[in-house]
Design an enzyme around this catalytic site. Structure first.
Site, PDB file in Angstrom:
ATOM      1  N   ARG A  76      10.939  -1.089  10.358  1.00 37.12           N
ATOM      2  CA  ARG A  76      10.206  -0.309  11.477  1.00 37.12           C
ATOM      3  C   ARG A  76       9.781  -1.621  12.731  1.00 37.12           C
ATOM      4  O   ARG A  76      10.613  -2.730  13.030  1.00 37.12           O
ATOM      5  CB  ARG A  76       8.843  -0.721  10.801  1.00 37.12           C
ATOM      6  CG  ARG A  76       8.398   0.731  10.695  1.00 37.12           C
ATOM      7  CD  ARG A  76       7.104   0.724   9.597  1.00 37.12           C
ATOM      8  NE  ARG A  76       6.141  -0.130  10.067  1.00 37.12           N
ATOM      9  CZ  ARG A  76       5.062   0.176   8.987  1.00 37.12           C
ATOM     10  NH1 ARG A  76       4.888   0.771   8.071  1.00 37.12           N
ATOM     11  NH2 ARG A  76       4.255  -0.726   9.518  1.00 37.12           N
ATOM     12  N   ARG A 117      -0.327  -8.846  13.944  1.00 40.99           N
ATOM     13  CA  ARG A 117      -1.068  -7.690  12.593  1.00 40.99           C
ATOM     14  C   ARG A 117      -1.701  -8.417  11.470  1.00 40.99           C
ATOM     15  O   ARG A 117      -2.980  -8.013  10.967  1.00 40.99           O
ATOM     16  CB  ARG A 117       0.367  -6.838  11.908  1.00 40.99           C
ATOM     17  CG  ARG A 117       0.898  -6.013  13.106  1.00 40.99           C
ATOM     18  CD  ARG A 117       1.925  -5.091  12.290  1.00 40.99           C
ATOM     19  NE  ARG A 117       2.337  -4.781  10.984  1.00 40.99           N
ATOM     20  CZ  ARG A 117       3.523  -4.330  10.223  1.00 40.99           C
ATOM     21  NH1 ARG A 117       4.393  -4.915  10.491  1.00 40.99           N
ATOM     22  NH2 ARG A 117       2.997  -3.692   8.946  1.00 40.99           N
ATOM     23  N   LYS A 132       1.157  -1.053  -0.185  1.00 42.85           N
ATOM     24  CA  LYS A 132      -0.366   0.080  -0.457  1.00 42.85           C
ATOM     25  C   LYS A 132       0.451   1.240   0.159  1.00 42.85           C
ATOM     26  O   LYS A 132       0.269   2.115  -0.616  1.00 42.85           O
ATOM     27  CB  LYS A 132      -0.860  -0.089   1.266  1.00 42.85           C
ATOM     28  CG  LYS A 132      -1.900  -1.536   1.142  1.00 42.85           C
ATOM     29  CD  LYS A 132      -2.842  -1.092   2.738  1.00 42.85           C
ATOM     30  CE  LYS A 132      -2.247  -0.907   3.831  1.00 42.85           C
ATOM     31  NZ  LYS A 132      -1.412  -2.576   4.269  1.00 42.85           N
ATOM     32  N   ARG A 146     -10.189   0.930   8.461  1.00 44.43           N
ATOM     33  CA  ARG A 146      -9.484  -0.877   8.453  1.00 44.43           C
ATOM     34  C   ARG A 146     -10.462  -1.656   9.383  1.00 44.43           C
ATOM     35  O   ARG A 146      -9.797  -1.961  10.153  1.00 44.43           O
ATOM     36  CB  ARG A 146      -8.531  -0.752   9.742  1.00 44.43           C
ATOM     37  CG  ARG A 146      -7.245  -1.457   8.754  1.00 44.43           C
ATOM     38  CD  ARG A 146      -6.216  -0.467   9.559  1.00 44.43           C
ATOM     39  NE  ARG A 146      -4.813  -1.204   9.664  1.00 44.43           N
ATOM     40  CZ  ARG A 146      -4.014  -1.106   8.903  1.00 44.43           C
ATOM     41  NH1 ARG A 146      -3.163  -0.014   8.593  1.00 44.43           N
ATOM     42  NH2 ARG A 146      -2.493  -2.171   9.190  1.00 44.43           N
ATOM     43  N   ARG A 193      11.263  -5.631   4.957  1.00 42.81           N
ATOM     44  CA  ARG A 193      11.642  -4.045   4.425  1.00 42.81           C
ATOM     45  C   ARG A 193      12.564  -3.650   5.854  1.00 42.81           C
ATOM     46  O   ARG A 193      12.974  -4.213   6.781  1.00 42.81           O
ATOM     47  CB  ARG A 193      10.783  -3.761   4.914  1.00 42.81           C
ATOM     48  CG  ARG A 193       9.651  -2.050   4.699  1.00 42.81           C
ATOM     49  CD  ARG A 193       8.305  -1.667   5.054  1.00 42.81           C
ATOM     50  NE  ARG A 193       8.253  -2.217   6.315  1.00 42.81           N
ATOM     51  CZ  ARG A 193       6.061  -2.329   6.109  1.00 42.81           C
ATOM     52  NH1 ARG A 193       5.728  -1.957   4.849  1.00 42.81           N
ATOM     53  NH2 ARG A 193       6.272  -3.195   7.069  1.00 42.81           N
TER      54      ARG A 193
HETATM   55  P1  AP5 Z   1       4.726  -1.553   2.138  1.00 41.47           P
HETATM   56  O1  AP5 Z   1       4.544  -1.102   0.591  1.00 41.47           O
HETATM   57  O2  AP5 Z   1       5.499  -1.417   2.967  1.00 41.47           O
HETATM   58  O3  AP5 Z   1       3.774  -2.476   2.634  1.00 41.47           O
HETATM   59  P2  AP5 Z   1       2.490  -2.002   2.719  1.00 41.47           P
HETATM   60  O4  AP5 Z   1       1.481  -2.774   2.761  1.00 41.47           O
HETATM   61  O5  AP5 Z   1       2.362  -0.199   2.836  1.00 41.47           O
HETATM   62  O6  AP5 Z   1       2.544  -1.810   4.336  1.00 41.47           O
HETATM   63  P3  AP5 Z   1       2.582  -2.157   6.022  1.00 41.47           P
HETATM   64  O7  AP5 Z   1       2.878  -2.757   6.784  1.00 41.47           O
HETATM   65  O8  AP5 Z   1       3.300  -0.568   5.984  1.00 41.47           O
HETATM   66  O9  AP5 Z   1       0.957  -1.959   6.181  1.00 41.47           O
HETATM   67  P4  AP5 Z   1       0.474  -2.106   7.106  1.00 41.47           P
HETATM   68  O10 AP5 Z   1      -0.649  -2.000   6.981  1.00 41.47           O
HETATM   69  O11 AP5 Z   1       0.436  -3.181   8.633  1.00 41.47           O
HETATM   70  O12 AP5 Z   1       1.461  -0.826   8.448  1.00 41.47           O
HETATM   71  P5  AP5 Z   1       0.371   0.596   8.936  1.00 41.47           P
HETATM   72  O13 AP5 Z   1       1.740   1.366   9.294  1.00 41.47           O
HETATM   73  O14 AP5 Z   1      -0.742   1.121   7.658  1.00 41.47           O
HETATM   74  O15 AP5 Z   1       5.789  -3.079   1.232  1.00 41.47           O
HETATM   75  C1  AP5 Z   1       6.015  -3.533   2.075  1.00 41.47           C
HETATM   76  C2  AP5 Z   1       7.710  -4.726   2.027  1.00 41.47           C
HETATM   77  O16 AP5 Z   1       7.409  -4.990   0.430  1.00 41.47           O
HETATM   78  C3  AP5 Z   1       8.490  -3.521   1.317  1.00 41.47           C
HETATM   79  O17 AP5 Z   1       9.973  -3.501   1.568  1.00 41.47           O
HETATM   80  C4  AP5 Z   1       8.680  -3.661  -0.629  1.00 41.47           C
HETATM   81  O18 AP5 Z   1       9.780  -2.916  -0.763  1.00 41.47           O
HETATM   82  C5  AP5 Z   1       8.312  -4.331  -0.777  1.00 41.47           C
HETATM   83  N1  AP5 Z   1       6.827  -4.440  -1.931  1.00 41.47           N
HETATM   84  C6  AP5 Z   1       6.052  -3.480  -2.059  1.00 41.47           C
HETATM   85  N2  AP5 Z   1       5.793  -4.288  -3.391  1.00 41.47           N
HETATM   86  C7  AP5 Z   1       6.138  -5.092  -3.794  1.00 41.47           C
HETATM   87  C8  AP5 Z   1       5.938  -6.111  -5.025  1.00 41.47           C
HETATM   88  N3  AP5 Z   1       5.127  -5.203  -6.026  1.00 41.47           N
HETATM   89  N4  AP5 Z   1       7.119  -6.437  -5.695  1.00 41.47           N
HETATM   90  C9  AP5 Z   1       8.249  -6.400  -4.554  1.00 41.47           C
HETATM   91  N5  AP5 Z   1       8.164  -6.444  -3.378  1.00 41.47           N
HETATM   92  C10 AP5 Z   1       7.556  -5.626  -2.704  1.00 41.47           C
HETATM   93  O19 AP5 Z   1      -0.473   0.151  10.470  1.00 41.47           O
HETATM   94  C11 AP5 Z   1       0.887  -0.241  11.538  1.00 41.47           C
HETATM   95  C12 AP5 Z   1       0.098   0.570  12.966  1.00 41.47           C
HETATM   96  O20 AP5 Z   1      -0.447   1.905  12.592  1.00 41.47           O
HETATM   97  C13 AP5 Z   1      -0.909  -0.976  12.595  1.00 41.47           C
HETATM   98  O21 AP5 Z   1      -0.962  -2.252  13.258  1.00 41.47           O
HETATM   99  C14 AP5 Z   1      -1.927  -0.530  13.796  1.00 41.47           C
HETATM  100  O22 AP5 Z   1      -1.693  -0.969  14.883  1.00 41.47           O
HETATM  101  C15 AP5 Z   1      -2.068   1.506  13.621  1.00 41.47           C
HETATM  102  N6  AP5 Z   1      -3.103   1.346  12.584  1.00 41.47           N
HETATM  103  C16 AP5 Z   1      -2.393   2.414  11.067  1.00 41.47           C
HETATM  104  N7  AP5 Z   1      -3.814   2.497  10.754  1.00 41.47           N
HETATM  105  C17 AP5 Z   1      -4.368   2.703  11.381  1.00 41.47           C
HETATM  106  C18 AP5 Z   1      -5.860   2.328  11.546  1.00 41.47           C
HETATM  107  N8  AP5 Z   1      -7.197   2.630  10.131  1.00 41.47           N
HETATM  108  N9  AP5 Z   1      -7.164   1.806  12.247  1.00 41.47           N
HETATM  109  C19 AP5 Z   1      -6.576   1.365  13.338  1.00 41.47           C
HETATM  110  N10 AP5 Z   1      -5.372   0.911  13.340  1.00 41.47           N
HETATM  111  C20 AP5 Z   1      -4.265   1.713  12.667  1.00 41.47           C
END
Ligand code: AP5
Length: 234
Positions: free
Chosen positions: A171, A182, A17, A92, A138
């Site tokens: 991270r 997660r 994402k 979410r 990552r």
């Molecule tokens: P990346 O692009 O970083 O993936 P992502 O989907 O953004 O993954 P996240 O881990 O950031 O998502 P998340 O939803 O767990 O975290 P968030 O910060 O939102 O890619 C991942 C890896 O893959 C990278 O190394 C990249 O290089 C590689 N990659 C990407 N695309 C690729 C491809 N096509 N081919 C090969 N490699 C690839 O949330 C963190 C925490 O915040 C949550 O656990 C929760 O506690 C809180 N939180 C956030 N939002 C909310 C909400 N709305 N409600 C409640 N709690 C929330």
């Protein structure tokens, strides 16, 4: 400048994402609003919101709907969201999805040039084993947030950002036991959000297991095809 309207990126942790949101943002000149990044900034700067959410995030649990919706509301009122925005990691939970629908319908578009454009919702699908590899590999640039992967998209020099030479960091929630939490939170609380959008005919699914450039192509094609992009004033 074209109006874009709201774009919602859904997908499991590690689905890509953040990677794709940055590319869409660069393509259309609209902001990426990552609730995870906003929460991490609050923790980093020691705000009240950061203190309220730090423990849940460290455990890999979702933080409370009220706190996240208030934070998103404040962000969406910033002037840079007027032509459109990309929500990365929000909504979410079904409650957040309901809140977003109500917000877009009743408040946001009152003064926006993007009036009445419904959100395009894109679900990025990736299989479980690939997700684990992506999350454990990552690395993120401390200075500009650029995302790498030591297995799949490595930097030219180990642990150093290609763009500005800054250090790459792991991270806090990319440890294996937290990753499991997660992924469980996603299955239990966020998967129903995808079902909700599917039932309303608004969900577009893309194959996120492909190389990042090909995923971007699919997403841009869908955005253009679904008419999320409209000429200004037409
Ligand atoms: P990346 O692009 O970083 O993936 P992502 O989907 O953004 O993954 P996240 O881990 O950031 O998502 P998340 O939803 O767990 O975290 P968030 O910060 O939102 O890619 C991942 C890896 O893959 C990278 O190394 C990249 O290089 C590689 N990659 C990407 N695309 C690729 C491809 N096509 N081919 C090969 N490699 C690839 O949330 C963190 C925490 O915040 C949550 O656990 C929760 O506690 C809180 N939180 C956030 N939002 C909310 C909400 N709305 N409600 C409640 N709690 C929330």
């Amino acid at each position: 400048m074209r109006n874009i309207g709201p774009i919602v990126l859904l997908g499991s942790p590690g689905a890509g994402k953040g990677t794709q949101a940055k590319r869409i943002s660069a393509r259309y000149g609209i902001p990426q609003i990552s609730t995870g990044d906003l929460l991490r900034e609050n923790i980093q700067f020691g705000t009240k919101l950061g203190a309220q959410t730090k423990d849940a995030m460290a455990r890999g649990e979702l933080v409370s709907d009220n706190l996240v919706c208030d934070m998103v509301q404040e962000r969406l009122h910033q002037p840079d969201c007027q032509r459109g925005f990309i929500l990365d990691g929000f909504p979410r939970t079904p409650a957040q999805a309901g809140w977003l629908d109500a917000f877009l319908e009743h408040k946001f578009f009152e003064n926006s040039h993007a009036g009445g454009t419904p959100p395009i919702v894109i679900l990025i699908n990736v299989d479980y084993n690939q997700l684990l590899r992506r999350l454990t590999g990552r690395r993120t640039c401390v200075a500009n947030g650029h995302i790498y992967n030591v297995y799949l998209q490595p930097p030219r020099v180990d642990e150093v950002c290609d763009l500005d030479g800054s250090k790459l960091v792991i991270r806090n929630d990319d440890r294996e036991e937290v990753i499991r939490e997660r992924l469980t939170a996603y299955e239990q609380q966020t998967w129903p959000v995808a079902q909700y959008y599917r039932s309303t005919g608004r969900l577009v699914e893309v194959d996120g297991g492909l190389p990042a450039d090909q995923v971007t192509e699919q997403i841009l094609e869908e955005i253009e095809r679904r008419g999320a992009v409209t000429a200004d004033g037409h």
